[in-house]
Design a protein around this motif. Sequence first.
Motif, PDB file in Angstrom:
ATOM      1  N   GLY A 222       0.819  -1.204   0.000  1.00  0.00           N
ATOM      2  CA  GLY A 222       0.000   0.000   0.000  1.00  0.00           C
ATOM      3  C   GLY A 222       0.853   1.254   0.000  1.00  0.00           C
ATOM      4  O   GLY A 222       2.041   1.232  -0.343  1.00  0.00           O
ATOM      5  N   ASN A 225       1.243   4.059   4.679  1.00  0.00           N
ATOM      6  CA  ASN A 225       0.778   3.358   5.865  1.00  0.00           C
ATOM      7  C   ASN A 225       1.860   3.392   6.953  1.00  0.00           C
ATOM      8  O   ASN A 225       3.048   3.463   6.659  1.00  0.00           O
ATOM      9  CB  ASN A 225       0.437   1.903   5.531  1.00  0.00           C
ATOM     10  CG  ASN A 225      -0.709   1.795   4.553  1.00  0.00           C
ATOM     11  OD1 ASN A 225      -1.777   2.325   4.792  1.00  0.00           O
ATOM     12  ND2 ASN A 225      -0.485   1.099   3.444  1.00  0.00           N
ATOM     13  N   GLY A 237      -3.459  -0.988   1.909  1.00  0.00           N
ATOM     14  CA  GLY A 237      -4.362   0.154   1.888  1.00  0.00           C
ATOM     15  C   GLY A 237      -3.619   1.470   1.786  1.00  0.00           C
ATOM     16  O   GLY A 237      -2.449   1.535   1.370  1.00  0.00           O
ATOM     17  N   TYR A 238      -4.306   2.536   2.207  1.00  0.00           N
ATOM     18  CA  TYR A 238      -3.788   3.895   2.014  1.00  0.00           C
ATOM     19  C   TYR A 238      -3.961   4.716   3.281  1.00  0.00           C
ATOM     20  O   TYR A 238      -5.056   4.806   3.839  1.00  0.00           O
ATOM     21  CB  TYR A 238      -4.541   4.551   0.848  1.00  0.00           C
ATOM     22  CG  TYR A 238      -4.229   5.997   0.604  1.00  0.00           C
ATOM     23  CD1 TYR A 238      -2.998   6.399   0.116  1.00  0.00           C
ATOM     24  CD2 TYR A 238      -5.202   6.975   0.843  1.00  0.00           C
ATOM     25  CE1 TYR A 238      -2.723   7.735  -0.124  1.00  0.00           C
ATOM     26  CE2 TYR A 238      -4.938   8.316   0.609  1.00  0.00           C
ATOM     27  CZ  TYR A 238      -3.694   8.695   0.126  1.00  0.00           C
ATOM     28  OH  TYR A 238      -3.427  10.024  -0.105  1.00  0.00           O
ATOM     29  N   ASN A 240      -3.245   4.261   6.366  1.00  0.00           N
ATOM     30  CA  ASN A 240      -3.708   3.587   7.575  1.00  0.00           C
ATOM     31  C   ASN A 240      -2.621   3.657   8.653  1.00  0.00           C
ATOM     32  O   ASN A 240      -1.432   3.630   8.347  1.00  0.00           O
ATOM     33  CB  ASN A 240      -4.049   2.124   7.282  1.00  0.00           C
ATOM     34  CG  ASN A 240      -5.221   1.993   6.340  1.00  0.00           C
ATOM     35  OD1 ASN A 240      -6.281   2.561   6.577  1.00  0.00           O
ATOM     36  ND2 ASN A 240      -5.042   1.238   5.262  1.00  0.00           N
ATOM     37  N   GLY A 251      -6.913  -3.344   5.600  1.00  0.00           N
ATOM     38  CA  GLY A 251      -6.870  -2.553   4.381  1.00  0.00           C
ATOM     39  C   GLY A 251      -7.760  -1.332   4.496  1.00  0.00           C
ATOM     40  O   GLY A 251      -8.036  -0.838   5.590  1.00  0.00           O
ATOM     41  N   GLY A 252      -8.219  -0.858   3.354  1.00  0.00           N
ATOM     42  CA  GLY A 252      -9.026   0.351   3.344  1.00  0.00           C
ATOM     43  C   GLY A 252      -8.152   1.592   3.345  1.00  0.00           C
ATOM     44  O   GLY A 252      -6.981   1.557   2.964  1.00  0.00           O
ATOM     45  N   GLN A 253      -8.738   2.692   3.840  1.00  0.00           N
ATOM     46  CA  GLN A 253      -7.976   3.930   3.845  1.00  0.00           C
ATOM     47  C   GLN A 253      -8.300   4.784   5.071  1.00  0.00           C
ATOM     48  O   GLN A 253      -9.407   4.762   5.588  1.00  0.00           O
ATOM     49  CB  GLN A 253      -8.251   4.742   2.573  1.00  0.00           C
ATOM     50  CG  GLN A 253      -9.698   5.197   2.416  1.00  0.00           C
ATOM     51  CD  GLN A 253      -9.876   6.073   1.189  1.00  0.00           C
ATOM     52  OE1 GLN A 253      -8.900   6.477   0.561  1.00  0.00           O
ATOM     53  NE2 GLN A 253     -11.113   6.376   0.845  1.00  0.00           N
ATOM     54  N   ASN A 255      -7.720   4.579   8.125  1.00  0.00           N
ATOM     55  CA  ASN A 255      -8.155   3.925   9.354  1.00  0.00           C
ATOM     56  C   ASN A 255      -7.056   4.014  10.418  1.00  0.00           C
ATOM     57  O   ASN A 255      -5.866   4.035  10.099  1.00  0.00           O
ATOM     58  CB  ASN A 255      -8.490   2.452   9.089  1.00  0.00           C
ATOM     59  CG  ASN A 255      -9.626   2.284   8.112  1.00  0.00           C
ATOM     60  OD1 ASN A 255     -10.725   2.794   8.338  1.00  0.00           O
ATOM     61  ND2 ASN A 255      -9.387   1.573   7.019  1.00  0.00           N
ATOM     62  N   ASN A 266     -11.373  -3.439   7.425  1.00  0.00           N
ATOM     63  CA  ASN A 266     -11.430  -2.700   6.169  1.00  0.00           C
ATOM     64  C   ASN A 266     -12.283  -1.456   6.374  1.00  0.00           C
ATOM     65  O   ASN A 266     -12.736  -1.177   7.478  1.00  0.00           O
ATOM     66  CB  ASN A 266     -11.999  -3.579   5.050  1.00  0.00           C
ATOM     67  CG  ASN A 266     -11.459  -3.210   3.684  1.00  0.00           C
ATOM     68  OD1 ASN A 266     -11.170  -2.039   3.418  1.00  0.00           O
ATOM     69  ND2 ASN A 266     -11.315  -4.192   2.810  1.00  0.00           N
ATOM     70  N   SER A 268     -13.228   2.830   5.675  1.00  0.00           N
ATOM     71  CA  SER A 268     -12.623   4.141   5.505  1.00  0.00           C
ATOM     72  C   SER A 268     -12.881   5.024   6.719  1.00  0.00           C
ATOM     73  O   SER A 268     -14.013   5.109   7.201  1.00  0.00           O
ATOM     74  CB  SER A 268     -13.189   4.813   4.246  1.00  0.00           C
ATOM     75  OG  SER A 268     -12.745   6.125   4.109  1.00  0.00           O
ATOM     76  N   SER A 283     -17.602   3.036   7.520  1.00  0.00           N
ATOM     77  CA  SER A 283     -16.863   4.280   7.356  1.00  0.00           C
ATOM     78  C   SER A 283     -17.191   5.239   8.492  1.00  0.00           C
ATOM     79  O   SER A 283     -18.325   5.318   8.960  1.00  0.00           O
ATOM     80  CB  SER A 283     -17.208   4.936   6.011  1.00  0.00           C
ATOM     81  OG  SER A 283     -18.581   5.255   5.940  1.00  0.00           O
TER      82      SER A 283
END
Length: 337
Positions: A222, A225, A237-238, A240, A251-253, A255, A266, A268, A283
């Motif tokens: 990712g 992170n 992810g992005y 995190n 994952g996700g973003q 977080n 996962n 946002s 989210s």
Amino acid sequence: ATITGCTTLQNYVFNSISPAFSGASYIASSSTFSFETMGGGTINVTGITSGGDGGFSGWTASSGVNSIIANNGTGNQASGLFAIAGGANSSASGNKSFIGGGGYNSVTGYYSVIGGGVSNSNTSQRAFIGGGQSNRASNLYSSIVGGQSNLTSGSRSFVGGGNHNSATTYNSSVVGGQFNLASGSRSFIGGGTFNIASNTYSTIVGGKFNLSSGQSSFIGGGQQNSATTYFSLVAGGYKNIASGNRSFIGGGQRNTASGSYSSILNGSGNTASGHASSVIVGSGNTVSGRNSAIIGGSGILGSNNNSAYVPFLFIKSASTTVTVDDMLVKDSAGEVF
């Protein structure tokens, strides 16, 4: 006995001398090979005029004791004891150091090696550079296989390739990529760009602009992170952040898992700040209660301990025999128990 005017050293050794000799040495000042026989005698061989079949004519004695330089290059210098310098414009000044080829390479450490490449520098003992350009191995047992502008300054550190990668502490490793830094003891970066593994046993497999600064922390991939505390983990992810001890983000973003043993699978913008708290997905959710979880939804605040928060609950197969004890009750605030 002294024998002169040999055409090749190999022909003399293998065709004229019995294999029963105990040692050999080269005397640079007189261009003489001295063979010690098993019987205690000495045979000196001088006047070798041609290498022939891989003979000695491709090399010339240099300034170091028992050192040689390649004749097919220019500007080489082997000043260390038993040093060998090949290629061109290269210097092997460490005792028993070796340069196989390339140009403008330098080895100053004992027992150190540069296989080839251009402008590589090996300044420590028992260090290794395979090739590439402008690489520098500066600590004991450090190794660079290839690439460009890579650095191994930690003892037993390793860089496989890529460019502008650095392994700066004991047993740190960067396999490849570019502009990566493994600065923690036994830290590891597999690849990617601009990643930093800065603590003991911290690991980044790949990705971009990731930071693994907690002891034994891990980032799989990712971008941007961070795993900043003991045994924290971000799989991908992005943006995190796993900042709680033994925290996890799948994952996700954007977080954040800041509680000890907290986790976010996962989603946002979720936050798990309670001890052993969890957000499964969704989210903008925040769970701060101990041992509590939010399963989906958006904007849920979970502050109670030992609780599970669900926005809408559907039970597909309910029992046909319902008692009062089995019923779900909603209070005036809309909470279901």
